[in-house]
Structures are given as C-alpha cells and as structure tokens.
Design an enzyme around this catalytic site. Structure first.
Site, PDB file in Angstrom:
ATOM      1  CB  THR A 175     -10.884 -28.011  -4.254  1.00  0.00           C
ATOM      2  OG1 THR A 175     -10.916 -26.586  -4.301  1.00  0.00           O
ATOM      3  CG2 THR A 175      -9.651 -28.490  -5.007  1.00  0.00           C
ATOM      4  CG  PHE A 177      -7.790 -32.425  -3.287  1.00  0.00           C
ATOM      5  CD1 PHE A 177      -6.541 -31.824  -3.208  1.00  0.00           C
ATOM      6  CD2 PHE A 177      -8.881 -31.742  -2.785  1.00  0.00           C
ATOM      7  CE1 PHE A 177      -6.383 -30.575  -2.647  1.00  0.00           C
ATOM      8  CE2 PHE A 177      -8.738 -30.485  -2.214  1.00  0.00           C
ATOM      9  CZ  PHE A 177      -7.479 -29.895  -2.154  1.00  0.00           C
TER      10      PHE A 177
END
Length: 284
Positions: A175, A177
């Site tokens: 992921t 960010f």
C-alpha cells in the site's frame, strides 16, 4: 507541554495498517487515530496533529476510494510518501490452536486477500469495519473459535497470538501512503515527485494535447487517474504524479503546455521519491 517531536494522524484504530505506516515512517511521533479520512485531515488543519498519513492506493485492489477527491479540497500538501508491505496474519487468543479456529474476522479487503489460506483451513469469513477493530473484537469477546486477520502490531496492542504469519495470496501486496502537511515541502531538486490535479478545457482532443507536453519533454508520468467532480458525469478531474521538480526546465515546459489546455491546474505536492521506487526499478 510535552517534548514530543510531532504528532501524526491516521484513519483507523490502533493497530491498523495506517498506524503501522506511521510507526515505520515516523517512529518518534505520537500517533493520533481518527474515525475517518476527513477526521485525519481535520486534525492537521486544526493543529491537533502535525502530519496525516493517508493511504492512496494498493497494489492488489487499486486506489483507495474517496482519497483523490479529498486531497485537492483538504488545504493540505503532500510532503512525502511511504510504501508499506502489507503482511496479513491470523491472530487469536493466547493458547489457541489453529485447529480451534472456525471463523476469520477482518475488513472485507483482507478477507479477499487471504482466500487460499481460508479455503485450505476451512475458515468461514466474518466482515468487520476494519482490521485492527477485528483484532480488538477478538480480544474482547474471548471466543477461541474466532480469529482476526490483521497486522502483528495489532497482535501486540490487543494481547493476541500470531497463529499464522504472512498468509496473503499475493507476495507483493503493498500500500502506498501519502504524508500530508499544512505547509508545502521544500523538496530538493533531484529524485522528487510532483503531484497535481487538473481539468481539461472543453475542446477536441484536449487530454491528448495536454499530455503531449510531458512526452515531448521527456517527463515520466507515473500515475494518471480520472474521477467525477461532485458526482457530475460532465465534470472530470485528473490526478497525476510525475517524476521531477516544477522548476526543472523539462517539467516547467510540460506544465506550461498543460496549462494551455486546462481550465484548472493545482499542484498539491512536491516531495522526495521513496526508496521503494528504486527497489522496484532494480527488480527487488
């Protein structure tokens, strides 16, 4: 007053993957959990936090809903990025054996990322609002037949044991960010990214012409996504990441050409590229 270096907000409860991203990127900062993305942004705007850590996209499931619409209106600036390798673990009450577990609880995305493991062990699925919240619920309900899919950080926070580590289906599940601040970063020239949003003018082939400047000037665009503005099909905004600084001559020329074909252009961040990008280029 405390002698803290800073405070960083995130969406979720303690032990969430966003919390883990905060701990990795800013280990000396105090963490501020918030119920929503809007809450994490508001914490920075109101001065209760210095930075916000917001997930923007996942390598398996694509972009995080709503983030692209929130960022331009947030009044904040992107000052950094962080890539989190998402390891999913099966967490249970201390002393529980894997054979005792009948149900795995987690956010629907994580349940979908562990299909192979859940099928192999014949575990039913129970949807929770978030991953760390599932771990908290397992700890509170004290039912050894129910386990959570969450981070090892959540296991430490809620006093659970890890029955199985790294059970995700895709080994490269990551992921990305964005680190948000009330002030723009003074990013050095060199290996930096520039993020901006724009709307093209209502003329034939406007998007094609707008993108041409990046190609002719040798500027690499690493991300381009479109989304509706305020739910209108006729109003489309584009979100883009490019490599380079706006003051680099090629980038400057490309942005000038882009401005000619747009009726709205907003730079929302100029920030250093994360080392993960180099690892990806080198095949690690």
């Amino acid at each position: 007053m405390t002698d803290r270096r800073g405070r960083i907000s995130f969406q979720g409860v303690p032990g969430a993957y966003s919390h883990q991203a905060c701990a990795e990127a800013f280990p000396d900062f105090e963490d501020l959990p918030c119920n929503t993305f809007e809450g994490a942004i508001a914490a920075v705007k109101e001065g209760r936090a210095d930075l916000a850590m917001l997930p923007v996209e996942n390598s398996t499931y694509g972009r995080v809903a709503d983030i692209h619409q929130l960022l331009p209106e947030s009044g904040l600036y992107i000052v950094g990025e962080h890539f989190l390798r998402v390891h999913i673990n099966l967490l249970a009450l201390p002393g529980t054996q894997l054979a005792d577990v009948r149900t795995a609880m987690s956010h629907t995305v994580l349940l979908g990322q562990c299909r192979g493991f859940l099928q192999e062990h014949k575990l039913s699925r129970r949807v929770a609002a978030d991953t760390a919240g599932a771990a908290q619920a397992v700890a509170e309900k004290r039912d050894p037949a129910v386990a959570a899919l969450a981070s090892e950080l959540a296991a430490k926070i809620y006093g659970l044991e890890v029955l199985a580590r790294h059970i995700e289906d895709h080994a490269n599940n990551t992921t990305r960010f964005l680190v948000m601040s009330p002030k723009p970063a003074e990013a050095p020239r060199g290996d930096v990214l520039t993020t901006f949003v724009f709307r093209v003018r209502n003329i034939p082939a406007a998007l094609y012409k707008a993108m041409g400047g990046f190609a002719t000037n040798g500027v690499n665009m690493t991300k381009l996504e479109s989304y509706m503005v305020n739910g209108h099909f006729t109003a489309t905004q584009f979100y883009a990441d490019i490599e380079g600084h706006p003051e680099d001559p090629p980038v400057q020329r490309a942005l000038e050409e882009l401005a000619f074909f747009t009726d709205h252009l907003q730079i929302i961040g100029v920030y250093p590229a994360h080392p993960f990008r180099h690892e990806q280029r080198n095949g690690h």
